[in-house]
Design a protein around this motif. Structure first.
Motif, PDB file in Angstrom:
ATOM      1  N   LEU A  79      42.895  32.315  26.800  1.00  0.00           N
ATOM      2  CA  LEU A  79      42.638  33.711  25.376  1.00  0.00           C
ATOM      3  C   LEU A  79      41.193  34.846  26.008  1.00  0.00           C
ATOM      4  N   VAL A  80      40.433  34.088  26.356  1.00  0.00           N
ATOM      5  CA  VAL A  80      39.281  34.238  27.205  1.00  0.00           C
ATOM      6  C   VAL A  80      39.765  35.294  28.633  1.00  0.00           C
ATOM      7  N   ASN A  81      40.846  34.735  29.196  1.00  0.00           N
ATOM      8  CA  ASN A  81      40.828  34.914  30.776  1.00  0.00           C
ATOM      9  C   ASN A  81      41.929  35.845  30.346  1.00  0.00           C
ATOM     10  N   ARG A  82      42.760  36.038  29.763  1.00  0.00           N
ATOM     11  CA  ARG A  82      43.269  37.588  28.978  1.00  0.00           C
ATOM     12  C   ARG A  82      42.625  38.638  28.989  1.00  0.00           C
ATOM     13  N   LEU A  83      41.592  38.153  28.039  1.00  0.00           N
ATOM     14  CA  LEU A  83      40.764  39.825  27.649  1.00  0.00           C
ATOM     15  C   LEU A  83      39.897  39.855  28.860  1.00  0.00           C
ATOM     16  N   ARG A  85      41.017  39.845  31.301  1.00  0.00           N
ATOM     17  CA  ARG A  85      42.119  40.622  32.515  1.00  0.00           C
ATOM     18  C   ARG A  85      42.494  42.231  31.801  1.00  0.00           C
ATOM     19  N   ILE A  86      42.770  42.400  30.974  1.00  0.00           N
ATOM     20  CA  ILE A  86      43.448  43.115  31.188  1.00  0.00           C
ATOM     21  C   ILE A  86      42.152  44.209  29.944  1.00  0.00           C
ATOM     22  N   TYR A  87      40.476  43.857  29.843  1.00  0.00           N
ATOM     23  CA  TYR A  87      39.296  44.593  28.403  1.00  0.00           C
ATOM     24  C   TYR A  87      38.609  45.530  29.514  1.00  0.00           C
ATOM     25  N   PRO A  88      38.450  44.890  30.665  1.00  0.00           N
ATOM     26  CA  PRO A  88      37.522  45.899  32.040  1.00  0.00           C
ATOM     27  C   PRO A  88      37.781  46.996  32.206  1.00  0.00           C
ATOM     28  N   VAL A  89      39.032  47.444  32.810  1.00  0.00           N
ATOM     29  CA  VAL A  89      40.186  48.615  33.392  1.00  0.00           C
ATOM     30  C   VAL A  89      40.547  49.312  31.753  1.00  0.00           C
ATOM     31  N   VAL A 160      50.397  46.148  22.510  1.00  0.00           N
ATOM     32  CA  VAL A 160      51.814  45.320  23.244  1.00  0.00           C
ATOM     33  C   VAL A 160      51.608  43.854  23.499  1.00  0.00           C
ATOM     34  N   GLU A 161      50.760  43.944  24.630  1.00  0.00           N
ATOM     35  CA  GLU A 161      50.627  43.185  25.856  1.00  0.00           C
ATOM     36  C   GLU A 161      49.519  42.048  24.695  1.00  0.00           C
ATOM     37  N   ALA A 162      48.724  42.909  23.896  1.00  0.00           N
ATOM     38  CA  ALA A 162      47.570  41.376  23.483  1.00  0.00           C
ATOM     39  C   ALA A 162      47.800  41.189  22.761  1.00  0.00           C
ATOM     40  N   PHE A 163      49.472  41.352  22.016  1.00  0.00           N
ATOM     41  CA  PHE A 163      49.671  40.939  20.747  1.00  0.00           C
ATOM     42  C   PHE A 163      50.485  39.941  20.875  1.00  0.00           C
ATOM     43  N   ARG A 362      36.238  40.937  36.311  1.00  0.00           N
ATOM     44  CA  ARG A 362      37.243  39.507  35.435  1.00  0.00           C
ATOM     45  C   ARG A 362      36.125  37.816  35.259  1.00  0.00           C
ATOM     46  N   LYS A 363      35.686  38.352  36.207  1.00  0.00           N
ATOM     47  CA  LYS A 363      35.023  37.011  36.605  1.00  0.00           C
ATOM     48  C   LYS A 363      33.905  37.067  35.671  1.00  0.00           C
TER      49      LYS A 363
END
Length: 378
Positions: A79-83, A85-89, A160-163, A362-363
């Motif tokens: 979940l951290v990796n996914r967050l 991945r998407i949240y900064p952009v 939707v992806e977050a879901f 992301r890093k």
């Protein structure tokens, strides 16, 4: 079997760019920046079916990479990796989108509200509610244009992806215990269930809200994600080796591509994705299987070319930023020639954002959240 035993899915990274570009050129055309033939615009379905391809891809790639995901630290790491991945952009795109939204909200700019967001007016509560939806990645469950269109409309698909990300750990831990026969039956039932759900939504929620739910709600697209997970499990359980024999890979790729093209041209259903989703899964299965080379080894095919792979890696930034940038471009009223130049500049900007912002951000997010989540960042 470890997911790392399989070669990098380069062809699938390349196809991500083609899907993002279908969205890009459709939206630029709709805004009058890059006119294309109306037949091509209809064929691309305004980019909507390309987004469904993204959902199938998401389920497939997540499963290949996390098929052995466990609860506890493993799920928290996921979940951290996914967050990250998407949240900064998403935040960057929201910042750019805020410029256009605040311009359109000014008195006397009603034409911009109509052109950019399909709104006759907008209120302060609507602006604040939409902003909250963007920040919380919940715009896909807000079927009101005043809430889901301003700031950055395409963010609905990231919602939707977050879901899907939240549901994935439980889904994969459940599905990987099932035999392929059970998974195949579930896919058939899911295909029928998706059609019934869409019919039910359109019968009960008429008008724009109904179509918004059909095209942009998580439940209307959950089958696409589920099918991606199912296809990846088949791939990992021998499907890759089976498809690599003889002409099976070529038949899967070209047969599914022909079917998708035929359905795109035929307009048999509305929404089009109802019949296309299984073909997207077959296409992904074929592209994920490397092409055998004489003397041993394999190659990913034309979609695995390094240039396309780079563009595919930058496709998330391209998708998230193109509408806020497009709105600002239209203020200058550029002609068609300059419109194509701006489209190319948007693609180049996405590469810069990917390499200079998205990757380091992301890093940084993973490094900041890893200790709190109870694992070490890599």
């Amino acid at each position: 079997m470890s997911a790392t035993e399989y070669p990098r899915l380069a062809a699938l990274t390349g196809v991500r760019f083609l899907a993002a570009f279908a969205v890009l050129i459709s939206h630029f055309h709709a805004r009058g920046l890059t006119p294309i033939p109306l037949e091509l615009y209809a064929f691309l379905d305004a980019g909507r079916t390309a987004v469904v391809l993204f959902f199938v891809l998401s389920g497939f790639i997540l499963t290949v990479n996390y098929w052995n995901l466990e609860s506890g630290p493993g799920t928290r790491r996921f979940l951290v990796n996914r967050l990250a991945r998407i949240y900064p952009v998403a935040l960057l795109a929201l910042g750019v989108g805020a410029v256009g939204t605040l311009i359109a909200a000014q008195p006397g700019n009603g034409h911009l509200l109509r052109e950019w967001y399909g709104l006759e007016r907008i209120s302060v509560p609507g602006l604040l509610g939409g902003l909250l939806g963007q920040l919380s990645l919940t715009t896909s469950v807000l079927p009101w244009a005043e809430l889901n269109q301003p700031w950055n409309g395409p963010a609905w698909s990231i919602s939707v992806e977050a879901f899907f990300y939240l549901s994935f750990p439980a889904l994969i831990m459940w599905m990987r215990r099932k035999p392929l026969r059970w998974i195949a039956r579930a896919c058939v039932l899911g295909f029928a269930g998706q059609a019934l759900l869409v019919i039910g939504i359109l019968a009960l929620a008429r008008g724009p809200a109904g179509w918004y739910l059909v095209y942009q709600s998580p439940m209307a697209h959950f089958f696409a994600f589920f099918l991606g997970v199912a296809a990846a499990l088949a791939y990992l359980r021998g499907g890759r080796e089976w498809l690599a024999e003889g002409r099976r890979r070529a038949l899967a790729v070209w047969g599914s591509a022909a079917g998708i093209a035929g359905l795109s041209a035929a307009h048999l259903t509305d929404p089009k994705y109802l019949l296309m989703t299984p073909l997207f899964a077959l296409l992904i299965l074929g592209l994920a299987t490397p092409i055998a080379v004489r003397g041993g080894g394999a190659r990913p095919g034309a979609l695995g070319h390094p240039v396309l792979v780079l563009l595919g890696e930058a496709s998330y930034a391209l998708y998230m930023l193109h509408t806020p940038l497009m709105n600002l471009y239209s203020l200058a009223g550029p002609g068609p020639v300059l419109g194509w130049v701006l489209l190319a500049a948007t693609v180049l900007a996405s590469i810069v954002v990917f390499s200079r912002f998205e990757t380091p951000a992301r890093k940084a997010v993973i490094a900041a959240l890893a200790p709190k989540a109870g694992f070490r960042s890599r």
